[in-house]
Design an enzyme around this catalytic site. Structure first.
Site, mmCIF file in Angstrom:
data_model
loop_
_atom_site.group_PDB
_atom_site.id
_atom_site.type_symbol
_atom_site.label_atom_id
_atom_site.label_comp_id
_atom_site.label_asym_id
_atom_site.label_seq_id
_atom_site.Cartn_x
_atom_site.Cartn_y
_atom_site.Cartn_z
ATOM 1 N NE ARG A 364 78.392 60.535 67.360
ATOM 2 C CZ ARG A 364 77.376 61.233 67.846
ATOM 3 N NH1 ARG A 364 77.416 61.651 69.096
ATOM 4 N NH2 ARG A 364 76.339 61.539 67.091
ATOM 5 C CG HIS A 365 80.652 62.202 63.475
ATOM 6 N ND1 HIS A 365 79.756 63.117 64.003
ATOM 7 C CD2 HIS A 365 79.919 61.094 63.206
ATOM 8 C CE1 HIS A 365 78.549 62.600 64.055
ATOM 9 N NE2 HIS A 365 78.609 61.355 63.581
ATOM 10 C CG HIS A 550 78.880 57.034 61.678
ATOM 11 N ND1 HIS A 550 78.387 58.206 61.177
ATOM 12 C CD2 HIS A 550 79.453 56.389 60.613
ATOM 13 C CE1 HIS A 550 78.631 58.281 59.886
ATOM 14 N NE2 HIS A 550 79.283 57.201 59.513
#
Length: 623
Positions: A364-365, A550
């Site tokens: 995930r970012h 995401h």
């Protein structure tokens, strides 16, 4: 913590420029250990994890020398790996069987680059940086093959390294010595004489012919990856004998040592007058305590068995698949700087075995601006004429240019300053883990592209690996604000902003096909199609596929590989809310069973607390 210790800790933290030392020190200091003993424990365990250092401190709670300012001794060796190492180890075993043990059996196969030298515990991290700098500087000129010529005399047998390859290796050793002197204030003596890999030393003359025959049977035609490995030893016991405990022993008297199988005991042959027959006096490496022990519970160990490996720099000869032209492989070497962490693999062969499996790391970012400053974040950092300014330190220093101006960032927010920091920490940890990233796929959201770029920078791969933008792994559009899909940066804009984008990549799901407010099933279907194409696009046995997207994709991009059906929509939403910034899932292909499996990610999770805004005016007396 005493004032002097606090100053020392601050000095150490500044010296190491915010890298891993505070992360390793802080848990030990929080438990009440003094700085000097915490640093001593870290140095004695190779600065692997705080857990190992803590275990060392518990074992040494009764060590009378715990507070003595005695540094470790360090040395740098060039070590072979792979088939050549296996053949050398076979020579070690067979020569010992046929011709008895000689001095060469005390140490693993190596070429000495620097003699042992001392380094203060608080400066050890600087040695790692010196090794990395020296390796990076000589990487391009390091010889693709290190020629070995057999040399034999009445008391020595080994391989000599000659010619220009030897000159490059000596230059590497001198560069390390110079960097170590500058960064760690160490006096390091590099090897400037004949480079050699000893096979046998101080053996009986009548064994020379047999040893030569065994040495000539070592095949030297195989390519070999060489690693520059930094080891340490306890300088107090250099001239002691080393014993290894074979059995458990519980003391019957106060002056006896506790033994566990595998314990190493240092024994000074000149200090055995007090010991009765069948007993010796020794010092336990595990506890630091001195006492009597039954000699028949032990066996002789090799000198290097008690050495601690700290870091190694690998001069890789693996061909670069991304730079092949007309079937010709790139002739450049690639370097890997690998720490010996608890979860690190113990040998290059084991690392290659892991790499040989196709695997996917979904990340995930990092923290995004609107996550901290809310939906009105853009208004907080925009001037009336539409220019960006930094109202808080957690806003980035600048934003990339967009053709339609700053307003397009509103639904495509960038990383915060903390998000940038998180991404770099994750990339640095991936570098330390030894994982080999071969390809990178990202969601077109700016925060995902930024996270991937920062990770690649820490892995030293930002110029070597191009980022492939895959709209098919974008966030579930039902969760995006507005009735239209957000305006995302084009590939041209990303390239203009210095992102190394692969413009030749054909995505599984084009950006124009993203539909606003899609159903859950539509979202799952496009993620499934995208991850299947990603896995099939990448050649077999080329390393780890990195997907930066995401929180939702940690589920939607892994379940198709695992052969699992989609979750219920409600369960999916609840799960995704719990996924933190830089959360990771790691899938590995099990070829033997023909399926994919979830395994432990190569690095640990990143946990930190909130930090609220602060207005100093609220603290003015009377307000």
């Amino acid at each position: 913590m005493a004032a002097g210790e606090t100053q020392l800790y601050a000095k150490v933290s500044n010296k190491l420029k915010g890298r891993s030392s505070p992360l390793l020190l802080e848990p030990l200091l929080a438990m009440g250990f003094p700085v000097h003993t915490a640093l001593k424990a870290l140095a004695a365990t190779g600065r692997k994890t705080a857990e190992e250092a803590l275990a060392w401190l518990h074992d040494h709670c009764n060590d009378p020398s715990l507070d003595d300012p005695i540094p470790q001794e360090y040395a740098l060796f060039l070590c072979p790996t792979g088939p050549l190492l296996e053949k050398l180890q076979e020579f070690w075993r067979e020569s010992k069987r046929q011709c008895a043990k000689n001095r060469a059996h005390e140490v693993f196969p190596h070429v000495t680059l620097c003699d042992f030298f001392t380094c203060e515990d608080q400066k050890v991290e600087c040695l790692y940086e010196a090794l990395k700098r020296a390796g990076d500087r000589l990487l391009g000129s390091f010889p693709m093959a290190v020629p070995l010529a057999l040399h034999s005399s009445i008391s020595y047998l080994g391989f000599f390294v000659n010619g220009s390859p030897a000159d490059v290796i000596r230059e590497f050793a001198m560069t390390f010595a110079t960097e170590a002197s500058l960064l760690a204030d160490c006096s390091v003596k590099p090897c400037t004489k004949q480079l050699h890999l000893t096979l046998a030393h101080k053996f009986y003359p009548h064994h020379q012919r047999a040893l030569e025959q065994l040495a000539r049977a070592i095949p030297l035609g195989h390519s070999c990856q060489w690693t520059a490995a930094l080891y340490s030893r306890d300088m107090r016991f250099v001239h002691y004998q080393t014993l290894r405990a074979l059995f458990q022993y519980k003391p019957q008297n106060m002056d006896e040592l506790t033994l566990r199988p595998g314990d190493y005991i240092f024994v000074d042959p000149t200090q055995q007058d007090e010991a009765s027959e069948g007993w010796v006096i020794g010092i336990s490496q595990r506890t630091g305590c001195r006492g009597f022990l039954p000699e028949n519970y032990t066996d002789r160990a090799s000198e290097s068995d008690t050495w601690v490996k700290h870091r190694m720099y690998t001069f890789s000869l693996a061909t670069d698949l991304n730079s092949r032209k007309d079937g010709e492989a790139s002739s450049r070497c690639s370097g890997e700087f690998l720490p010996q962490t608890a979860r690190s693999l113990s040998s290059l062969q084991a690392l290659q075995a892991t790499v040989a499996r196709k695997s996917v790391l979904v990340v995930r970012h990092g923290e995004r601006l609107d996550q901290i400053f809310g939906k009105s974040w853009l208004q907080q950092c925009s001037t009336p004429d539409g220019k960006y300014y930094r109202p808080d330190l957690n806003f980035p220093c600048s934003l990339p240019r967009r053709s339609r101006g700053i307003k397009d960032f509103e639904n495509d927010p960038p990383l915060s300053s903390c998000g940038i920091f998180q991404s770099r920490i994750a990339g640095d940890a991936l570098l330390d883990s030894g994982i080999r990233i071969s390809s990178v796929f990202v969601s077109p959201a700016l925060r995902c592209v930024q996270t991937a770029k920062l990770i690649l920078e820490e892995l030293k791969l930002e110029k070597k690996i191009k980022i492939r933008v895959e709209p098919g792994i974008f966030e579930w559009t039902k969760w995006e604000a507005g009735k239209t899909t957000p305006t995302l940066m084009s590939l041209e804009e990303l390239k203009e902003a210095n992102f190394n984008i692969d413009t030749d990549y054909r995505p599984a799901f084009p950006l124009s096909a993203l539909m606003p407010a899609e159903s859950y099933q539509e979202y799952v279907d496009r993620c499934t199609a995208s991850v299947v194409q990603i896995v099939n696009t990448c050649p077999q046995d080329t390393g780890v596929i990195l997907i930066v997207s995401h929180g939702s994709t940690l589920d939607s991009c892994t379940r198709p590989l695992l052969g699992l059906p989609p979750r219920e929509c409600g369960d999916f939403a609840q799960l995704v809310r719990k996924i933190p910034s830089l959360g990771m899932c790691f899938c590995e292909e099990n070829k033997e069973e023909g399926k994919w499996e979830l395994v432990n990610p190569p690095v640990k999770t990143l946990t930190h607390g909130a930090n609220a805004a602060f207005n100093w005016r609220n603290w003015i007396s009377g307000n």
